[in-house]
Design an enzyme around this catalytic site. Structure first.
Site, mmCIF file in Angstrom:
data_model
loop_
_atom_site.group_PDB
_atom_site.id
_atom_site.type_symbol
_atom_site.label_atom_id
_atom_site.label_comp_id
_atom_site.label_asym_id
_atom_site.label_seq_id
_atom_site.Cartn_x
_atom_site.Cartn_y
_atom_site.Cartn_z
ATOM 1 C CB SER A 185 -0.910 -0.008 1.233
ATOM 2 O OG SER A 185 -1.690 -1.180 1.235
ATOM 3 C CB ILE A 227 2.337 1.425 -7.200
ATOM 4 C CG1 ILE A 227 3.622 1.981 -7.828
ATOM 5 C CG2 ILE A 227 1.425 0.846 -8.289
ATOM 6 C CD1 ILE A 227 4.447 0.967 -8.592
ATOM 7 N N GLY A 228 0.430 1.291 -4.651
ATOM 8 C CA GLY A 228 -0.755 0.701 -4.007
ATOM 9 C C GLY A 228 -1.809 1.759 -3.710
ATOM 10 C CG ASN A 262 11.486 -6.298 -4.147
ATOM 11 O OD1 ASN A 262 11.397 -5.960 -2.965
ATOM 12 N ND2 ASN A 262 11.478 -5.421 -5.134
ATOM 13 C CG ASN A 321 10.465 -3.344 -11.291
ATOM 14 O OD1 ASN A 321 10.229 -4.007 -12.295
ATOM 15 N ND2 ASN A 321 10.136 -2.058 -11.190
ATOM 16 C CG HIS A 329 9.726 -3.489 -16.712
ATOM 17 N ND1 HIS A 329 9.406 -2.415 -17.510
ATOM 18 C CD2 HIS A 329 9.594 -3.038 -15.431
ATOM 19 C CE1 HIS A 329 9.082 -1.380 -16.739
ATOM 20 N NE2 HIS A 329 9.201 -1.734 -15.487
HETATM 21 N N1 APR Z 1 4.288 -7.687 2.377
HETATM 22 C C1 APR Z 1 3.455 -6.657 2.123
HETATM 23 N N2 APR Z 1 3.898 -5.410 1.880
HETATM 24 C C2 APR Z 1 5.216 -5.204 1.915
HETATM 25 C C3 APR Z 1 6.148 -6.236 2.168
HETATM 26 C C4 APR Z 1 5.628 -7.536 2.431
HETATM 27 N N3 APR Z 1 6.424 -8.565 2.685
HETATM 28 N N4 APR Z 1 7.388 -5.703 2.125
HETATM 29 C C5 APR Z 1 7.254 -4.395 1.839
HETATM 30 N N5 APR Z 1 5.945 -4.087 1.719
HETATM 31 C C6 APR Z 1 5.322 -2.798 1.428
HETATM 32 C C7 APR Z 1 6.042 -1.613 2.047
HETATM 33 O O1 APR Z 1 5.701 -1.481 3.428
HETATM 34 C C8 APR Z 1 5.532 -0.464 1.191
HETATM 35 O O2 APR Z 1 4.396 0.165 1.771
HETATM 36 O O3 APR Z 1 5.361 -2.537 0.035
HETATM 37 C C9 APR Z 1 5.138 -1.141 -0.124
HETATM 38 C C10 APR Z 1 5.943 -0.654 -1.329
HETATM 39 O O4 APR Z 1 5.600 0.663 -1.541
HETATM 40 P P1 APR Z 1 6.649 1.772 -2.055
HETATM 41 O O5 APR Z 1 7.942 1.619 -1.326
HETATM 42 O O6 APR Z 1 5.967 3.088 -2.003
HETATM 43 O O7 APR Z 1 6.951 1.331 -3.549
HETATM 44 P P2 APR Z 1 6.079 1.613 -4.882
HETATM 45 O O8 APR Z 1 6.543 2.882 -5.488
HETATM 46 O O9 APR Z 1 4.651 1.441 -4.587
HETATM 47 O O10 APR Z 1 6.630 0.429 -5.804
HETATM 48 C C11 APR Z 1 6.406 -0.924 -5.458
HETATM 49 O O11 APR Z 1 6.601 -1.688 -7.719
HETATM 50 O O12 APR Z 1 7.369 -0.660 -9.654
HETATM 51 C C12 APR Z 1 7.678 -1.505 -8.612
HETATM 52 O O13 APR Z 1 10.039 -1.154 -8.379
HETATM 53 C C13 APR Z 1 8.792 -0.956 -7.766
HETATM 54 O O14 APR Z 1 9.210 -3.002 -6.647
HETATM 55 C C14 APR Z 1 8.621 -1.723 -6.518
HETATM 56 C C15 APR Z 1 7.102 -1.872 -6.412
#
Ligand code: APR
Length: 320
Positions: A11, A14-15, A96, A121, A176
């Protein structure tokens, strides 16, 4: 008919954007899941409080427990870490991959019939790992990259030619990464192929080459500008178009990371290819005719993806 349920795993930037679009478009009830406590609840409440303004009748809920995504129809996965300046998408792999393992288990236990769209990614390797960890049918697990890359390509072409994006059909295939393959012969502006546009003087070959290069590096351009993370508006819109194609059985042909088993000469791997998306998920891979140059670029990109998949196998012995 009951409302559809959309689970957003992750969340963050992107979420949050996905939840906003899903609510505005009334695609279904939204559950925002994250490991961070308070973040999904706060975003979901903020968004829920906006729904009376635009009369959207969906519910939004934040969660830290996978039980809350039970029986979701669509899951969009952005969990993990995003790129910072100086990092390639591949640098994210080790961290990841572990996240995909926990997500895969959460999906398997709670929504085994969902259509899953992975955005995390490095995309082509993560979608493969997520399918392996979840054990879902390969038709029900896809990756979002090609719609985004193609949208960037289309935008740059529109900017150069002055033709509306509505009349541009651009395609990028393969992985990608920076060696993705913008399909110059298959993309069209007002029905004209890009080589034909150059012939007719709409732009020079140099302009076209620069657009291809800018498309390949489009993600990095945003990371360099933002400095604290990576793109989120365009990735979110792209994933929503894929979710809609599934939920509404639109039978759209979109460039997505789909499982190829024989198509394009590939032997069981995920890579970006035009794919018909409908109620059955990734129903059919569409095979473009590739000339020798395109085949060579495609093969180079596929090789990079295979390297990433091998790296995943080296890190986690449970991946066959
Ligand atoms: N389970 C659930 N959520 C998680 C976990 C997990 N194990 N680990 C991390 N997260 C959450 C983080 O707490 C964070 O809120 O995933 C979210 C990622 O959000 P952002 O850091 O804001 O990243 P975002 O810009 O949304 O991109 C997410 O998409 O395009 C790809 O490279 C980008 O891998 C990245 C992903």
């Amino acid at each position: 008919m009951a409302r559809k349920k959309i689970a957003l795993i992750g969340s963050g930037m992107i979420g949050g954007t996905l939840a906003h679009i899903a609510a505005r478009e009334e695609l279904g009830d939204v559950v925002m899941f994250d490991i961070a406590e308070g973040l999904p609840q706060g975003k979901a409440l903020d968004l829920a409080e906006s729904t009376p303004v635009y009369n959207s009748s969906v519910s939004l809920k934040g969660a830290n427990d996978y039980a809350d995504i039970k029986d979701a129809d669509v899951c969009i996965v952005t969990a993990g870490v995003a790129r910072k300046p100086g990092m390639s998408r591949d640098d994210l792999l080790g961290i990841n991959l572990k996240v995909m393992k926990s997500v895969g288990e959460g999906l398997k236990a709670n929504c085994p019939n969902a259509f899953v769209i992975c955005i995390t990614n490095p995309l082509d390797a993560m979608v493969w790992a997520l399918q392996q960890f979840s054990g879902f049918d390969t038709k029900k697990v896809v990756g979002m990259a090609g719609v985004l890359d193609s949208s960037r390509f289309a935008y740059f072409l529109s900017e150069k030619t002055g033709v509306s994006v509505a009349d541009i059909h651009a395609w990028t295939l393969a992985g990608h990464g920076d060696d993705m393959v913008p399909m110059v012969r298959h993309s069209t502006v007002g029905g004209l192929s890009l080589p034909e546009l150059v012939k007719q003087g709409w732009m020079s070959q140099g302009d076209l080459d620069s657009i291809v290069e800018r498309t390949r590096k489009g993600g990095g351009e945003i990371v360099a500008l933002l400095k604290t993370g990576s793109a989120y508006y365009a990735p979110a819109e792209s994933a929503i178009s894929m979710a809609k194609a599934y939920l509404k059985d639109q039978k759209r042909v979109l460039p997505v990371a789909a499982y190829c088993d024989g198509q394009y000469g590939l032997d069981g791997m995920y890579v970006g290819v035009p794919t018909l998306i409908g109620a059955g998920g990734a129903e059919k891979v569409v095979e473009f005719d590739l000339n020798d140059d395109e085949k060579a670029m495609f093969a180079k990109s596929v090789e990079s993806v295979q390297g990433l998949v091998q790296a995943c196998k080296d890190i986690d012995g449970s991946l066959a």
